[in-house]
Design a protein around this motif. Structure first.
Motif, PDB file in Angstrom:
ATOM      1  N   LEU A   1     -12.177 -29.172 -12.193  1.00 10.37           N
ATOM      2  CA  LEU A   1     -11.885 -29.286 -10.890  1.00 10.37           C
ATOM      3  C   LEU A   1     -11.053 -29.876 -10.026  1.00 10.37           C
ATOM      4  O   LEU A   1     -10.466 -29.386  -9.151  1.00 10.37           O
ATOM      5  N   ALA A   2     -10.735 -30.915 -10.899  1.00  9.82           N
ATOM      6  CA  ALA A   2      -9.519 -31.969 -10.142  1.00  9.82           C
ATOM      7  C   ALA A   2      -8.369 -31.186 -10.359  1.00  9.82           C
ATOM      8  O   ALA A   2      -7.356 -31.156  -9.676  1.00  9.82           O
ATOM      9  N   LEU A   3      -8.179 -30.499 -11.340  1.00 11.60           N
ATOM     10  CA  LEU A   3      -7.018 -29.762 -12.008  1.00 11.60           C
ATOM     11  C   LEU A   3      -6.928 -28.628 -10.942  1.00 11.60           C
ATOM     12  O   LEU A   3      -5.629 -28.274 -10.444  1.00 11.60           O
ATOM     13  N   SER A   4      -7.895 -27.909 -10.608  1.00 16.96           N
ATOM     14  CA  SER A   4      -7.775 -26.960  -9.671  1.00 16.96           C
ATOM     15  C   SER A   4      -7.527 -27.382  -8.326  1.00 16.96           C
ATOM     16  O   SER A   4      -6.779 -26.657  -7.702  1.00 16.96           O
ATOM     17  N   TRP A   5      -7.990 -28.388  -7.745  1.00 17.15           N
ATOM     18  CA  TRP A   5      -7.963 -29.009  -6.623  1.00 17.15           C
ATOM     19  C   TRP A   5      -6.265 -29.534  -6.508  1.00 17.15           C
ATOM     20  O   TRP A   5      -5.385 -29.017  -5.387  1.00 17.15           O
ATOM     21  N   ALA A   6      -5.754 -29.889  -7.466  1.00 21.06           N
ATOM     22  CA  ALA A   6      -4.206 -30.187  -7.663  1.00 21.06           C
ATOM     23  C   ALA A   6      -3.619 -28.779  -7.405  1.00 21.06           C
ATOM     24  O   ALA A   6      -2.523 -28.818  -6.880  1.00 21.06           O
ATOM     25  N   ALA A   7      -3.801 -27.834  -8.044  1.00 24.09           N
ATOM     26  CA  ALA A   7      -3.003 -26.482  -8.050  1.00 24.09           C
ATOM     27  C   ALA A   7      -3.182 -26.043  -6.760  1.00 24.09           C
ATOM     28  O   ALA A   7      -2.310 -25.518  -6.223  1.00 24.09           O
ATOM     29  N   LEU A   8      -4.514 -26.027  -6.279  1.00 28.18           N
ATOM     30  CA  LEU A   8      -4.154 -25.558  -4.815  1.00 28.18           C
ATOM     31  C   LEU A   8      -3.708 -26.277  -3.757  1.00 28.18           C
ATOM     32  O   LEU A   8      -3.217 -25.679  -2.776  1.00 28.18           O
ATOM     33  N   ARG A   9      -3.498 -27.724  -3.881  1.00 28.95           N
ATOM     34  CA  ARG A   9      -2.691 -28.316  -2.823  1.00 28.95           C
ATOM     35  C   ARG A   9      -1.279 -28.079  -2.941  1.00 28.95           C
ATOM     36  O   ARG A   9      -0.623 -28.105  -2.314  1.00 28.95           O
ATOM     37  N   SER A  10      -0.782 -28.028  -4.287  1.00 30.84           N
ATOM     38  CA  SER A  10       0.575 -27.891  -4.463  1.00 30.84           C
ATOM     39  C   SER A  10       0.961 -26.313  -4.618  1.00 30.84           C
ATOM     40  O   SER A  10       2.253 -26.058  -4.193  1.00 30.84           O
ATOM     41  N   LEU A  11       0.156 -25.251  -4.815  1.00 33.35           N
ATOM     42  CA  LEU A  11       0.768 -24.040  -5.107  1.00 33.35           C
ATOM     43  C   LEU A  11      -0.378 -23.138  -4.020  1.00 33.35           C
ATOM     44  O   LEU A  11      -0.516 -21.782  -4.394  1.00 33.35           O
ATOM     45  N   ALA A  12      -0.647 -23.279  -2.997  1.00 34.43           N
ATOM     46  CA  ALA A  12      -1.568 -22.635  -2.249  1.00 34.43           C
ATOM     47  C   ALA A  12      -1.016 -21.253  -1.693  1.00 34.43           C
ATOM     48  O   ALA A  12      -1.910 -20.275  -1.572  1.00 34.43           O
ATOM     49  N   ASP A  13       0.260 -20.929  -1.649  1.00 30.92           N
ATOM     50  CA  ASP A  13       0.707 -19.923  -1.296  1.00 30.92           C
ATOM     51  C   ASP A  13       0.816 -18.804  -2.272  1.00 30.92           C
ATOM     52  O   ASP A  13       0.866 -17.587  -2.232  1.00 30.92           O
ATOM     53  N   ARG A  14       0.750 -19.335  -3.609  1.00 32.46           N
ATOM     54  CA  ARG A  14       0.944 -18.557  -4.662  1.00 32.46           C
ATOM     55  C   ARG A  14      -0.575 -18.239  -5.600  1.00 32.46           C
ATOM     56  O   ARG A  14      -0.349 -17.517  -6.702  1.00 32.46           O
ATOM     57  N   LEU A  15      -1.224 -18.837  -4.978  1.00 36.16           N
ATOM     58  CA  LEU A  15      -2.804 -18.877  -5.790  1.00 36.16           C
ATOM     59  C   LEU A  15      -3.568 -17.946  -5.043  1.00 36.16           C
ATOM     60  O   LEU A  15      -3.664 -17.961  -3.719  1.00 36.16           O
TER      61      LEU A  15
END
Length: 90
Positions: A13-27
């Motif tokens: 979940l922490a990894l998902s949060w970090a991915a959404l924070r940094s790559l929100a436009d591509r996810l």
């Protein structure tokens, strides 16, 4: 094994949060990203635990984060490129 599973789910979940924070436009939306990260990390923990056995908690969590990151990377869309529909689909 219960604590390893719980730790893997939290790390996913922490990894998902970090991915959404940094790559929100591509996810895709968070409704797809959070379960994917958590389930990927749980599968990674299961796979690592099955391969190494008990007593390797840190290594199991590293395996969980690795498989969770690979699973999340499958959701990333290309930047700025629009997918064209084929002539048969139109």
């Amino acid at each position: 094994m219960i604590w390893e599973s719980f730790g893997a789910a939290v790390l996913g979940l922490a990894l998902s949060w970090a991915a959404l924070r940094s790559l929100a436009d591509r996810l895709p939306s968070g409704r797809a990203v959070y379960p994917t990260g958590a389930l990927g990390a749980l599968f990674g923990a299961y796979l690592t635990h099955a391969a190494l056995g008990t007593g390797h908690v840190l290594t199991t969590l590293i395996g969980a984060v690795s498989v969770g990151a690979v699973t999340l990377s499958l959701l990333i869309r290309p930047r700025g490129r629009h997918l064209a529909r084929s002539a048969a689909a139109q």
